[in-house]
Scaffold this motif. Sequence first.
Motif, PDB file in Angstrom:
ATOM      1  N   THR A  29     106.948 -23.818  49.886  1.00  0.00           N
ATOM      2  CA  THR A  29     105.846 -22.858  49.935  1.00  0.00           C
ATOM      3  C   THR A  29     106.381 -21.511  50.401  1.00  0.00           C
ATOM      4  O   THR A  29     107.108 -21.438  51.387  1.00  0.00           O
ATOM      5  N   ALA A  30     106.019 -20.483  49.679  1.00  0.00           N
ATOM      6  CA  ALA A  30     106.429 -19.124  50.035  1.00  0.00           C
ATOM      7  C   ALA A  30     105.172 -18.275  50.178  1.00  0.00           C
ATOM      8  O   ALA A  30     104.239 -18.404  49.391  1.00  0.00           O
ATOM      9  N   CYS A  31     105.168 -17.423  51.178  1.00  0.00           N
ATOM     10  CA  CYS A  31     104.069 -16.486  51.355  1.00  0.00           C
ATOM     11  C   CYS A  31     104.422 -15.209  50.586  1.00  0.00           C
ATOM     12  O   CYS A  31     105.404 -14.544  50.898  1.00  0.00           O
ATOM     13  N   VAL A  32     103.639 -14.908  49.576  1.00  0.00           N
ATOM     14  CA  VAL A  32     103.854 -13.697  48.788  1.00  0.00           C
ATOM     15  C   VAL A  32     102.955 -12.617  49.367  1.00  0.00           C
ATOM     16  O   VAL A  32     101.743 -12.798  49.480  1.00  0.00           O
ATOM     17  N   GLN A  33     103.576 -11.529  49.785  1.00  0.00           N
ATOM     18  CA  GLN A  33     102.819 -10.387  50.283  1.00  0.00           C
ATOM     19  C   GLN A  33     102.952  -9.278  49.257  1.00  0.00           C
ATOM     20  O   GLN A  33     104.052  -8.889  48.896  1.00  0.00           O
TER      21      GLN A  33
END
Length: 150
Positions: A29-33
């Motif tokens: 899981t990656a947090c895309v900002q």
Amino acid sequence: NNQFPFEKQSGPGAACDFLRKDCAVDGKTACVQLWDHKNRFEPPDLSFFRGADACVLVFDMTDEKSFAALSTWHEEVLAKVRPSNPDAFPFMVFGNKSDAEQEHKVPSEAAEMWCESRGNCQYLETSAATAANVEVGFLQLVQKVLDTAS
């Protein structure tokens, strides 16, 4: 009709919209900002770029001037992010308004050639209006960043 919704974090009057979304790619899981700079005529300050692992550049396929500005934005990002290996810094270019084919002024081939000349730059035609290829593009870029990090 947004099928790839981001959670909006900024309010009205801000110099940019800050959006975030958690994306799962290959079990990670990656947090895309997403920092959406509102003033296309004035580059954002250095804090806008701090900590960036990748960049999405968007141009309007119906506007030659927006395509011509890609080079300036590309150079600006690299100058402000100052990645240790600029040739490996991941970029994704979205040719927006793919749904307005009759109005296109920028041929797909021109955008593809521009990306090829930059090396580490992928191209995808998208539509913000219909959300076509938006999720695909972000997930491809997340995968590229995760592959680079491992």
